[in-house]
Design an enzyme around this catalytic site. Structure first.
Site, short mmCIF file in Angstrom:
data_model
loop_
_atom_site.label_atom_id
_atom_site.label_comp_id
_atom_site.label_asym_id
_atom_site.label_seq_id
_atom_site.Cartn_x
_atom_site.Cartn_y
_atom_site.Cartn_z
N THR A 34 -1.28 -0.89 -4.44
CA THR A 34 -2.16 0.26 -4.63
C THR A 34 -1.56 1.48 -3.97
O THR A 34 -0.78 1.36 -3.02
CB THR A 34 -3.55 0.02 -3.99
OG1 THR A 34 -3.40 -0.07 -2.56
CG2 THR A 34 -4.20 -1.25 -4.51
N GLU A 70 0.85 -1.19 0.00
CA GLU A 70 0.00 0.00 0.00
C GLU A 70 0.89 1.24 0.00
O GLU A 70 1.76 1.38 0.87
CB GLU A 70 -0.89 0.04 1.24
CG GLU A 70 -2.02 -0.96 1.25
CD GLU A 70 -2.98 -0.72 2.41
OE1 GLU A 70 -4.18 -1.02 2.24
OE2 GLU A 70 -2.56 -0.22 3.47
N CYS A 71 0.67 2.14 -0.93
CA CYS A 71 1.35 3.43 -1.00
C CYS A 71 2.87 3.25 -0.93
O CYS A 71 3.48 2.79 -1.88
CB CYS A 71 0.82 4.37 0.09
SG CYS A 71 1.15 6.12 -0.24
N GLY A 72 3.49 3.57 0.21
CA GLY A 72 4.94 3.38 0.32
C GLY A 72 5.36 1.96 0.08
O GLY A 72 6.39 1.68 -0.53
N TYR A 91 3.81 -0.13 -1.89
CA TYR A 91 3.68 -0.27 -3.33
C TYR A 91 4.93 0.25 -4.03
O TYR A 91 5.47 -0.38 -4.95
CB TYR A 91 2.43 0.47 -3.78
CG TYR A 91 2.11 0.49 -5.26
CD1 TYR A 91 2.41 -0.58 -6.09
CD2 TYR A 91 1.43 1.58 -5.81
CE1 TYR A 91 2.08 -0.56 -7.44
CE2 TYR A 91 1.08 1.61 -7.16
CZ TYR A 91 1.41 0.53 -7.96
OH TYR A 91 1.08 0.56 -9.30
#
Length: 436
Positions: A427, A327-329, A331
């Protein structure tokens, strides 16, 4: 029976978090059991709440969660003496389009729970106008009740007197006024407050805030303004499926943005969670059946992550046979490369083709509704996931198959689709809940 209050403000940056922490610790010091919640998608503040109260705090979110989920989460405050919900941004600030049970505004939570609002107002650069703002907020929406005001950062006794007189004139109680006090400022960086677990002196800072607030605020009057409350039985809890039975979770200063309610829901469904530290060059537990890399600050540690060969090779080996999600970082670390703020390009794990740059900074912020084009750990293809995105990194390349069609809160399609390749998915949004 517990008593409930919402701590809110006309805008961000006026001291809601500090006042919430100070009230919580001051009442705890008096022997009361205090439970906190965070209204909205901020995943940093709950850890501060836990440090102040000794009780885990979770997010409640009217855009992403239905009433049953919110009631389920808030029910943990049933055995507390006082329950505080800290708002986000201004009291009525949310998105333009309604979500599951509201727009994400703090006012939604206040009305849904029936709790009065204590406004924190910073009257810097004004005096009587502060009363006009408070009166406007009081009268803006039927069903949202204003308990009173705490003034923050007043400049002088004369300034305080002017504001108090104006507020009294419109029938708004003033619970106290706080002079400027540099010793209780919480340090910040680009995604918000420096996290509680990174601040060795956080306990002392909260103690000082509690002492200061107890000196300047009528704690008994604030407590007396709270609404008696007992949780309503929830027909359903959170609609959360664990990504696996045994979850290897990255957890350190670079990977720390995890919604507490998600971890609790995973454990509540019987999942086991083992943590590992990529910054300490640790690989995921080989006995786990899924690996989850949450968001955080990999852009501040990109060189170290790139140099940690045991972590990178261990993650690649894990992904040969089992799912890995970021997720985010997280990802970004699953991607090919990350360019830091100084323009230095660092190799990441290469499980996905994503390449990002923190040197080319642009804020990405807002709620996200994703319809999965392929399955990801815990969620089938076609599932509708609600989450929140907040980062400053720019996509340089996103060549893999998209994981989802992603919309913002207005329904507009956005470019941050996430990615899928082999057993790896990622994501840019942090998952909050799945639509039922």
């Amino acid at each position: 029976m517990a008593a409930g209050l919402v701590i809110s403000a006309p805008a961000s940056g006026v001291g809601k978090t500090t006042v919430t922490l100070a009230l919580a610790r001051a009442w705890r010091n008096r022997g009361l059991n205090v439970q906190c919640f965070k209204s909205g998608p901020d995943y940093i503040d709950p850890a501060f709440h836990a440090a102040a109260t000794g009780r885990a705090s979770v997010n409640v979110d009217s855009w992403a969660m239905d009433r049953g989920a919110i009631s389920h989460l808030v029910s943990r405050g049933a055995n507390a003496d006082i329950v505080l919900a800290e708002g986000s941004m201004g009291l009525f600030d949310g998105v333009a389009a309604r979500g599951v049970s509201g727009t994400g505004a703090t006012a939604d939570i206040a009305e849904l729970l029936g709790w009065p609002v204590v406004l924190v107002i910073d009257p810097s650069g004004q005096a009587q106008t502060a009363a006009a703002i408070a009166a406007g907020l009081r009268d803006y929406r039927p069903g949202v009740r204003l308990a009173g005001v705490v003034l923050n950062r007043v400049a002088s006794p004369r300034h305080e007197d002017l504001v108090r007189r104006a507020l009294n004139g419109v029938g708004i109680a003033v619970f106290g006024a706080l002079p400027r006090h540099a010793e209780i400022n919480l340090p910040k960086r680009h995604l918000g407050l420096v996290q509680a677990e990174e601040q060795g002196e956080i306990g002392k800072l909260i103690d000082e805030a509690a002492r200061f607030v107890a000196e300047h605020v009528d704690l008994d009057a604030v407590l007396g303004s709270a609404a008696s409350w007992s949780p309503q039985p929830a027909a359903n809890g959170l609609n959360v499926t664990p990504p696996g039975q045994r979850i290897a979770l990255a957890r350190d200063e670079a990977f720390s943005f995890v919604y507490p309610h998600m971890l609790e829901a995973w454990r509540g469904a019987g999942a086991e969670i083992s943590t590992f530290s990529p910054l300490s060059d640790e690989a995921p537990d080989a006995s786990a059946d899924v690996c989850w890399l949450p968001g955080g600050y990999p852009e501040l540690h990109a060189g170290k992550i790139a140099a940690n060969a045991r972590f990178r090779s261990g993650l690649r080996a894990f992904a040969e046979t089992r799912p890995v999600h970021g997720e985010c970082g997280g990802y970004m670390v699953l991607g090919t490369a990350l360019t830091d703020a100084d323009g230095v390009r660092h190799e990441m794990t290469g499980l996905l083709g994503l390449e990002t740059s923190f040197a080319k900074r642009r804020m990405h912020l807002g709620y996200r509704l994703a319809e999965l084009a392929a399955p990801m750990p815990g969620h089938r293809s076609g599932a509708r996931l609600r989450g929140h995105e907040f980062h400053y990194s720019t996509i340089l390349a996103q060549p893999d198959m998209p994981l989802a069609v992603v919309h913002d809160a207005t329904g507009a399609v956005i470019a941050e689709t996430g990615s899928q390749r082999g057993h790896a998915t990622g994501t840019f949004f942090h998952l909050i809940a799945e639509d039922r």
